[in-house]
Enzyme design. Structure first.
Site, short mmCIF file in Angstrom:
data_model
loop_
_atom_site.label_atom_id
_atom_site.label_comp_id
_atom_site.label_asym_id
_atom_site.label_seq_id
_atom_site.Cartn_x
_atom_site.Cartn_y
_atom_site.Cartn_z
N TYR A 14 -38.50 76.83 63.28
CA TYR A 14 -39.51 75.72 64.20
C TYR A 14 -38.45 74.21 63.11
CZ TYR A 14 -41.21 79.79 65.06
OH TYR A 14 -41.73 81.39 65.30
N HIS A 19 -41.63 71.02 69.04
CA HIS A 19 -43.01 70.80 68.65
C HIS A 19 -42.89 70.63 67.65
CE1 HIS A 19 -46.34 72.88 71.45
NE2 HIS A 19 -46.43 74.55 69.99
N TYR A 66 -49.51 77.48 61.39
CA TYR A 66 -48.34 77.23 62.51
C TYR A 66 -49.22 76.94 63.58
CZ TYR A 66 -45.22 80.87 61.02
OH TYR A 66 -44.10 81.70 60.72
N ASN A 68 -50.51 76.88 67.22
CA ASN A 68 -51.88 77.27 68.01
C ASN A 68 -53.33 77.55 66.71
OD1 ASN A 68 -49.58 77.62 69.68
ND2 ASN A 68 -50.13 79.49 70.67
#
Length: 187
Positions: A14, A19, A66, A68
């Protein structure tokens, strides 16, 4: 003491995704402070670094929960370091802003951003500063969009935007969010 939290997802997969611009701002701030690597703080589920900047004690943090689930880490950091919510600033990506646009606010909704939704849920309020970084409207599926990297041309713009975001945080740390809002809430 001020707490600056950049949102993103841990792991190389990532690292350069849309993001993770919040993480990239924290990395830029860390470089500006000529500090070492962020150290893992298992209590707060975050990589953290403490420093003094403009005679103000600061904590830079990257939650490792993470995106969320960012709220669990942010709430733990707030409790651990006894940070007033007015001294918190959360830095994150926003698909509702054009690429290169910054928006600093003293409070606000989650705007559909799941990391912010988690933070608001765990803190029980929307009344804390945040810096939104525009990554542009998604083309196709939102999840796929935010978990992909920037094009070469976009990366040039994003690198410049991340530097401006670090400048906005610099102004926030000096104690003047209104000046930061007036100076950086434009392209």
């Amino acid at each position: 003491m001020k707490l600056i939290v950049g949102l993103g997802n841990p792991g190389i997969r990532y690292d350069q995704t849309k993001h993770n611009v919040g993480f990239r701002v924290i990395d830029t701030l860390q470089t500006r402070l000529s500090a070492g690597e962020l150290q893992r703080n298992s209590i707060c589920k975050s990589l953290v670094m403490q420093a003094t900047w403009h005679d103000v004690a600061i904590i830079l943090a990257k939650p490792m929960t993470y995106m969320n689930n960012s709220g669990t880490a942010v709430a733990a950091l707030i409790r651990q370091f006894e940070i007033p919510l007015s001294e918190l600033c959360v830095v994150y990506d926003d698909v509702h802003l054009d690429l290169g646009v910054l928006r600093m606010r003293q409070k606000g909704s989650d705007g559909g951003q799941k990391g912010m939704k988690s933070i608001i849920h765990h803190l029980g309020t929307t009344a804390f500063p945040r810096l939104r970084i525009g990554i542009g409207e998604p083309i196709g599926d939102l999840t796929d969009y935010v978990l992909t990297g920037f094009t070469e041309d976009e990366e040039i713009e994003v690198t410049h935007t991340i530097d401006r975001a670090a400048d906005a945080i610099d102004t926030f740390v000096k104690g003047d969010i209104l000046t930061a809002m007036n100076q950086f809430n434009r392209r």
